[in-house]
Design an enzyme around this catalytic site. Structure first.
Site, PDB file in Angstrom:
ATOM      1  N   HIS B  63       0.217   0.777 -14.109  1.00 48.28           N
ATOM      2  CA  HIS B  63      -0.341   0.106 -13.876  1.00 48.28           C
ATOM      3  C   HIS B  63      -1.012  -0.289 -15.165  1.00 48.28           C
ATOM      4  O   HIS B  63      -2.180  -0.436 -15.504  1.00 48.28           O
ATOM      5  CB  HIS B  63      -0.990  -0.363 -12.442  1.00 48.28           C
ATOM      6  CG  HIS B  63      -0.356   0.237 -11.704  1.00 48.28           C
ATOM      7  ND1 HIS B  63       0.581  -0.420 -10.488  1.00 48.28           N
ATOM      8  CD2 HIS B  63      -0.214   1.256 -11.214  1.00 48.28           C
ATOM      9  CE1 HIS B  63       1.345   0.316  -9.563  1.00 48.28           C
ATOM     10  NE2 HIS B  63       0.000   1.470  -9.614  1.00 48.28           N
ATOM     11  N   ASN B  95       4.666  -4.291 -10.506  1.00 48.53           N
ATOM     12  CA  ASN B  95       3.639  -4.845  -9.437  1.00 48.53           C
ATOM     13  C   ASN B  95       2.732  -6.189 -10.032  1.00 48.53           C
ATOM     14  O   ASN B  95       1.308  -6.157 -10.178  1.00 48.53           O
ATOM     15  CB  ASN B  95       3.028  -4.805  -8.689  1.00 48.53           C
ATOM     16  CG  ASN B  95       2.044  -3.413  -8.672  1.00 48.53           C
ATOM     17  OD1 ASN B  95       2.365  -2.953  -9.680  1.00 48.53           O
ATOM     18  ND2 ASN B  95       1.286  -2.800  -8.121  1.00 48.53           N
ATOM     19  N   ASN B 282      -4.009   4.410  -2.451  1.00 50.32           N
ATOM     20  CA  ASN B 282      -3.240   4.797  -1.750  1.00 50.32           C
ATOM     21  C   ASN B 282      -1.854   5.119  -2.831  1.00 50.32           C
ATOM     22  O   ASN B 282      -2.084   4.948  -3.432  1.00 50.32           O
ATOM     23  CB  ASN B 282      -2.767   3.532  -1.205  1.00 50.32           C
ATOM     24  CG  ASN B 282      -2.006   3.345  -0.159  1.00 50.32           C
ATOM     25  OD1 ASN B 282      -1.225   4.114   0.343  1.00 50.32           O
ATOM     26  ND2 ASN B 282      -1.075   2.110   0.117  1.00 50.32           N
ATOM     27  N   ASP B 309      -0.600   7.165 -11.492  1.00 48.24           N
ATOM     28  CA  ASP B 309      -1.077   6.481 -10.549  1.00 48.24           C
ATOM     29  C   ASP B 309      -2.112   5.540 -11.225  1.00 48.24           C
ATOM     30  O   ASP B 309      -2.919   4.943 -10.717  1.00 48.24           O
ATOM     31  CB  ASP B 309      -1.351   6.245  -8.938  1.00 48.24           C
ATOM     32  CG  ASP B 309      -0.890   5.041  -8.807  1.00 48.24           C
ATOM     33  OD1 ASP B 309      -0.383   3.926  -8.725  1.00 48.24           O
ATOM     34  OD2 ASP B 309      -0.803   5.348  -6.880  1.00 48.24           O
TER      35      ASP B 309
END
Lengths: 321, 438
Positions: B63, B95, B282, B309
């Site tokens: 991200h 996102n 998560n 992640d």
């Protein structure tokens, strides 16, 4: 204190009371023994001692509470502490301030202790990391409510003269209950035989690892019990369907006089309040001869005085004064 | 400009190489690989003994937060973090704010990546407009703009029908759908792995089945459509079982595991009890049996990729009540050390397998070139230091964020230098000899 455990230590070596999980059995017994002495103060015509004179205690409550907040405030006043109450709706939390900032601002005014109630588990741990003030957990989310478990133990000990070996049945909404978690810690540390019962949908996963016997049969849990402790069905913490209806809950899990016949003839009935009459407990039982529910409330003041006194330094504090 | 990397141990599983070779880099490409190559005017870099030369590592689940959340990370800081972690390329999840569901956002990200000029950036586009799960995003336009896969990461694709259509449609371009598998109703308001520790801490649980039930759905849809699904950040043993079954039946399913999921378990929440929000991610840290199954999958080949992640957050956001803090930890700058220490030095896997997991396989999953040191390939090269002693110091991260549970941990193994397109973009001063790659 004939058959009771007597504390082998004379002080708590903690800044905070975050949970029963941080206490040794000796420390628990010390608090209970100290509470015995504190209770006597409440029977005096002038209910005040100077133990916490000059200490500032902030009751910081982010969740509605009548019983616990009042109990702490009375305990603080009987020990001569300067107290102030901050309730969530009057704090700057409504202006969007974080818990950390609220705490840091309070901390800047150098309180000695902060009694915190908060809707989220672990809020007291967060504060204890950033505050020099001692933190007393007055209930954090679904995690712990240590002073409730201590006053429950005090009440049990008063009636049964011991905790070790007693069968204690805890029945109700186990999943959402911080009272359950503190009581399981405390009662298993002091050697009670703890059974927990409620709908399978409200059974905390893995709870058997905590050293208790889970069962969905209330009758089995209550069978031969010395203590039956009921937990409030916490509708406000429930999302989704955990059971079909309050009526059915009462039918399957509610504590009735009939069910209580399975317990020992001298069993006591406890409830941390507030009660949902006709849901987890029948009024017959709540108001019956074995109910010690109001004694629990009375004992809460003495137990909280003991906690405040011991965390403030206890014997050492007095010696230095 | 020519550079000759001389005499290092080269581990390049796609070409079946694990031995001492010379690599001649000419401009941004690998010109020659062989023994005793002549210098022929090239700058000679003697690769220090103990270093390993591998194809550029590729983290396919990152991200970068830009556009819209630049307080957490930017393309520049995220790619600086990547190269410091030994990665020559990353795939970034859509996102952002706005969501990368149109070519304009994709182009913006690629422009920022070109300005930063560090790691290569391969954007992942959204499956659905706004990642809302209602209507497919303009997938062909996303692809034309440079997206290499699609995902609604952070959220699962809401309905089986939309997932089926996404697979069919993206399959037309040979693009995989990268799925964040999680049944929202089973997850509920959960913040930690459902089990004893969450119960004891009074935290709402996220059961493993919340993940695996959707892995099962997506594997079934991959089988029906013949298209490729890639399971992101897999954490539950039952999910891996579903992936293995799918592979046995010929479904085009691949999966990735993050370093924290093969290293930590939910016991980290309890020992000691701290409500440390750097343990909140998560999917959550799961049971020991789940962690061990992830390791087994890495060993037996059923896990295809290790991806971090990497989820940077501002420290204010993590300094919150556990329930209120955002999910996620940073991973780019700890991954290689964890992999060496926990996988290679424990003899669970050998170095060529690690290079597959971190380089060749992610490139294969996303159908992009890379993951090899073939002659003619882009000169994206990672120089690793398997025996370097590393203590994780979050204050030294190139990332804007510090949210890692591994602060203070000591690992054996790290990064020496990172070369992207023939150009050295990172040198680790703590690795003696790495300065030769400058």
């Amino acid at each position: 204190m004939t058959t009771q455990q007597v504390a082998a230590i004379s002080n708590l070596r903690h800044k905070d009371l975050l949970g029963i999980s941080d206490l040794t059995p000796d420390e628990i017994v010390l608090i209970l023994d100290t509470a015995e002495a504190m209770r006597e103060i409440g029977d005096r015509p002038i209910k005040k001692v100077p133990a916490l004179r000059g200490k500032t205690v902030v009751n910081l409550f982010f969740e509605a509470s009548t019983r616990t907040r009042t109990s702490f405030e009375i305990a603080e006043k009987r020990l001569s502490a300067d107290t102030l109450n901050i309730a969530a709706q009057t704090s700057s939390l409504v202006k969007g301030e974080t818990l950390v900032d609220t705490a840091l601002n309070l901390e800047a005014m150098a309180p000695d202790m902060i009694v915190l109630r908060h809707a989220y588990s672990g809020a007291c741990h967060l504060l204890s990391r950033i505050c020099r003030a001692g933190i007393i957990n007055a209930g954090d989310g679904m995690h712990e409510h240590p002073t409730q478990a201590l006053l429950d133990a005090f009440t049990i000990r008063e009636h049964k003269k011991r905790i070790k070996g007693l069968k204690v049945a805890i029945v109700g909404d186990l999943l959402h209950s911080r009272v359950l978690r503190s009581n399981v810690q405390l009662l298993t540390k002091l050697g009670a035989d703890v059974w927990v019962s409620g709908p399978p949908t409200l059974m905390p996963p893995g709870i058997e690892r905590a050293g208790v016997t889970p069962t969905t049969s209330v009758d089995e849990a209550v069978e031969g019990a010395d203590v039956v402790m009921l937990l409030r069905v916490q509708l406000e913490r429930m999302q989704g369907a955990f059971f079909p209806s309050l009526r059915e809950y009462f039918t399957v899990f509610g504590m009735t006089r009939e069910r209580m016949r399975r317990a020992k003839h001298d069993a006591i009935i406890m409830h941390p309040g507030p009660m949902n009459r006709g849901v987890e407990i029948d009024s017959d039982v709540a108001d019956g001869p074995y109910s010690v529910i109001l004694e629990q409330v009375a004992n809460g003041v003495a137990v909280r005085m003991a906690v405040l006194y011991l965390l403030a330094g206890g014997v050492e504090h007095e010696a230095a004064a | 400009m020519k550079r000759l990397l001389r005499g290092g141990r080269v581990v390049d599983p796609m070409n079946g190489r694990d031995g001492h070779f010379d690599i001649l880099i000419d401009g941004d490409r690998i010109a020659l690989v062989g023994k005793n190559l002549p210098a022929d005017g090239a700058t000679v870099i003697e690769v220090p003994a103990g270093f390993v030369v591998t194809p550029g590592l590729f983290d396919m689940h990152v991200h970068l937060r830009e556009p819209g959340q630049e307080h957490k990370e930017t393309v520049a800081t995220g790619t600086a973090s990547a190269v410091a972690g030994g990665f020559t390329a990353v795939a970034c999840m859509p996102n952002t704010s706005p969501i990368n569901d149109n070519a304009g956002v994709t182009e913006y990200i690629l422009q920022k990546a070109a300005q930063a000029n560090l790691a290569r950036v391969f954007p992942i586009g959204a499956v659905s407009k706004g990642s809302n799960g209602d209507q497919l995003a303009d997938i062909a336009e996303l692809r034309a703009a440079g997206c290499v896969g699609i995902s609604d990461d952070g959220r699962p694709v809401k309905t089986a029908l939309l997932m089926r259509r996404a697979l069919e449609y993206a399959g037309m371009f040979g693009m995989p759908v990268l799925e964040h598998c999680e049944d929202p109703s089973l997850k509920g308001e959960g913040v930690a792995h459902e089990g004893y520790h969450a119960s004891a801490l009074g935290l709402r649980g996220i059961p493993g089945v919340a993940e695996s039930i959707m892995v099962q759905r997506d594997v079934a849809l991959a089988e029906v459509t013949g298209a490729s699904v890639h399971i992101c950040h897999m954490s539950a043993a039952t999910s891996l079982r579903a992936v293995r079954e799918g592979k046995e039946h010929g479904a085009r399913v691949t999966c990735e595991v993050a370093p924290h999921h093969f290293t930590l378990t939910d016991e980290s929440l309890a020992a000691p009890v701290s409500y440390d929000t750097n343990m909140k991610m998560n999917p959550p840290l799961r049971a020991t049996s789940d962690r061990d199954e992830m390791l087994k999958g890495i060993v037996d080949g059923s896990v295809d990729v290790i991806a971090t992640d990497h989820a940077p957050h501002h420290y204010d956001e993590k300094k919150m009540e556990f329930d209120l803090a955002p999910f996620g930890i940073v991973g780019l700058e700890t991954c290689v050390s964890i992999c060496f220490d926990r996988l290679v030095h424990t003899s669970l896997i050998r170095l060529p397998r690690l290079v597959e997991l971190l380089s060749a396989n992610p490139a294969r999953v996303l159908n992009i070139p890379g993951g090899t040191l073939s002659e003619g390939a882009l000169a994206d090269v990672s120089i690793l230091a398997p025996d370097l002693s590393v203590t994780i110091d979050p204050t030294k991260f190139r990332s804007k964020a510090r949210n890692t549970p591994f602060g203070g941990w000591q690992f054996r193994g790290g990064v020496a230098a990172t070369i992207v397109g023939g150009r050295t973009v990172y040198v680790n001063e703590a690795a003696t000899g790495a300065e030769r790659f400058q």
